[in-house]
Design a protein around this motif. Structure first.
Motif, short mmCIF file in Angstrom:
data_model
loop_
_atom_site.label_atom_id
_atom_site.label_comp_id
_atom_site.label_asym_id
_atom_site.label_seq_id
_atom_site.Cartn_x
_atom_site.Cartn_y
_atom_site.Cartn_z
N ILE A 179 0.88 -1.17 0.00
CA ILE A 179 0.00 0.00 0.00
C ILE A 179 0.91 1.22 0.00
N VAL A 180 0.80 2.06 -1.01
CA VAL A 180 1.76 3.16 -1.20
C VAL A 180 1.14 4.50 -0.82
N VAL A 181 1.85 5.21 0.05
CA VAL A 181 1.43 6.56 0.46
C VAL A 181 2.46 7.55 -0.08
N GLY A 182 2.02 8.47 -0.92
CA GLY A 182 2.91 9.45 -1.50
C GLY A 182 2.92 10.74 -0.71
N LEU A 183 4.10 11.31 -0.52
CA LEU A 183 4.24 12.60 0.15
C LEU A 183 4.46 13.70 -0.87
N THR A 188 4.20 18.15 -6.45
CA THR A 188 2.87 18.59 -6.03
C THR A 188 1.89 17.41 -6.05
N ARG A 189 0.77 17.60 -5.37
CA ARG A 189 -0.29 16.59 -5.38
C ARG A 189 -0.78 16.32 -6.79
N GLU A 190 -0.86 17.36 -7.59
CA GLU A 190 -1.35 17.20 -8.96
C GLU A 190 -0.42 16.29 -9.76
N VAL A 191 0.87 16.46 -9.59
CA VAL A 191 1.84 15.66 -10.31
C VAL A 191 1.83 14.21 -9.82
N LEU A 192 1.58 14.02 -8.52
CA LEU A 192 1.59 12.68 -7.92
C LEU A 192 0.26 11.94 -8.08
N ASP A 193 -0.76 12.63 -8.53
CA ASP A 193 -2.08 12.01 -8.63
C ASP A 193 -2.03 10.73 -9.48
N TYR A 198 -2.60 6.63 -1.63
CA TYR A 198 -3.01 7.79 -0.83
C TYR A 198 -1.93 8.86 -0.94
N LEU A 199 -2.33 10.13 -0.78
CA LEU A 199 -1.40 11.25 -0.81
C LEU A 199 -1.54 12.07 0.47
N ILE A 200 -0.41 12.49 1.03
CA ILE A 200 -0.41 13.35 2.21
C ILE A 200 0.62 14.45 2.00
N ASP A 201 0.44 15.56 2.72
CA ASP A 201 1.40 16.66 2.64
C ASP A 201 2.56 16.47 3.62
N ASP A 202 2.24 15.93 4.79
CA ASP A 202 3.25 15.59 5.80
C ASP A 202 2.60 14.60 6.75
N PHE A 203 3.19 14.40 7.94
CA PHE A 203 2.69 13.36 8.85
C PHE A 203 1.87 13.94 10.01
N SER A 204 1.51 15.20 9.93
CA SER A 204 0.87 15.85 11.07
C SER A 204 -0.46 15.21 11.46
N ARG A 205 -1.12 14.52 10.52
CA ARG A 205 -2.40 13.87 10.84
C ARG A 205 -2.32 12.35 10.72
N MET A 206 -1.13 11.83 10.56
CA MET A 206 -1.00 10.39 10.39
C MET A 206 -0.92 9.69 11.75
N THR A 207 -1.66 8.58 11.87
CA THR A 207 -1.67 7.79 13.10
C THR A 207 -1.71 6.31 12.75
N HIS A 208 -1.46 5.48 13.75
CA HIS A 208 -1.59 4.04 13.59
C HIS A 208 -3.02 3.67 13.22
N VAL A 209 -3.98 4.37 13.81
CA VAL A 209 -5.40 4.10 13.53
C VAL A 209 -5.70 4.33 12.05
N GLN A 210 -5.12 5.38 11.48
CA GLN A 210 -5.34 5.65 10.05
C GLN A 210 -4.81 4.53 9.19
N LEU A 211 -3.62 4.01 9.53
CA LEU A 211 -3.06 2.91 8.76
C LEU A 211 -3.93 1.66 8.86
#
Length: 219
Positions: A179-183, A188-193, A198-211
């Protein structure tokens, strides 16, 4: 050996994922591209590649230029900043608290990693394993590095997450079956689409629960 089908495994790229270094590397390699090849935008062209790959493709048969670049790169990596991507240390601590297997999987060599350890003396202790360029025959975009990470942890692709920022790294992650998560740190998000699950900007909202939630969607 029995496969671990319950616990999650997380494989992190280093530059642009754990450490906010990619913009610095882009400037360095852009300068090398102009100086030695007469081309612009070289920094983005070589993202995710090892130094050996870069030399083999663009500087084969030019040992003097290779030596000059290596010397410049060593000085550059000694002086550059190794700031963490926002939220990544808290995310790693959360994963460790829940028994997740964690590895760094990077195209960097051991000399580069020594600079990271110098900047962050406790860096290696945050991970179960650190896999560097010399540990796999084929580098990204081949999936070998991530497949090795899964093998070391007896993990299935369905329970493995790969965090990447470069095109080569994202392709390697997808081809490994993880399962690939792109930063969106290097591109940019547009280029990585479409290049990651999944795409994220950073890890500020990432948790074990999310995974866990994403792994259940996969299965």
């Amino acid at each position: 050996m029995e496969t671990n089908t319950h616990a999650l495994t997380v494989l992190f790229d280093l530059d642009g994922v754990i450490l906010d270094t990619e913009t610095q590397y882009t400037r360095f390699w852009d300068e090398q591209g102009i100086r030695h090849l007469g081309v612009a935008g070289y920094g983005h062209r070589i993202k995710g590649q090892t130094l050996a790959q870069i030399y083999a493709r663009d500087f084969a048969g030019k040992p003097d230029i290779q030596a000059e670049i290596s010397c410049s790169l060593q000085r550059f990596e000694h002086e550059m900043s190794y700031e963490y991507i926002p939220g990544v240390q808290a995310f790693i601590a959360d994963l460790r608290a829940h028994g997740v297997s964690i590895a760094v999987v990077t195209s960097s060599d051991e000399a580069k990693m020594e600079q990271v350890y110098r900047a962050h003396p406790g860096f290696a202790q945050q991970f179960d394993r650190i896999l560097t360029a010399g540990m796999f025959t084929r580098s990204k975009p081949a999936p070998d590095c991530f497949l090795l990470g899964m093998e070391l942890f007896n993990a299935t692709p369905e329970q493995t997450f790969v965090f990447e920022d470069s095109f080569h790294g994202l392709q390697a992650g997808r081809d490994s079956g993880a399962i690939v998560v792109g930063l969106a740190t290097t591109h940019t998000r547009e280029v990585l689409d479409g290049k990651a699950h999944y795409l994220i900007d950073d890890f500020s909202r990432m948790t074990h629960v999310q995974l866990l939630a994403w792994s259940l969607l996969r299965n």
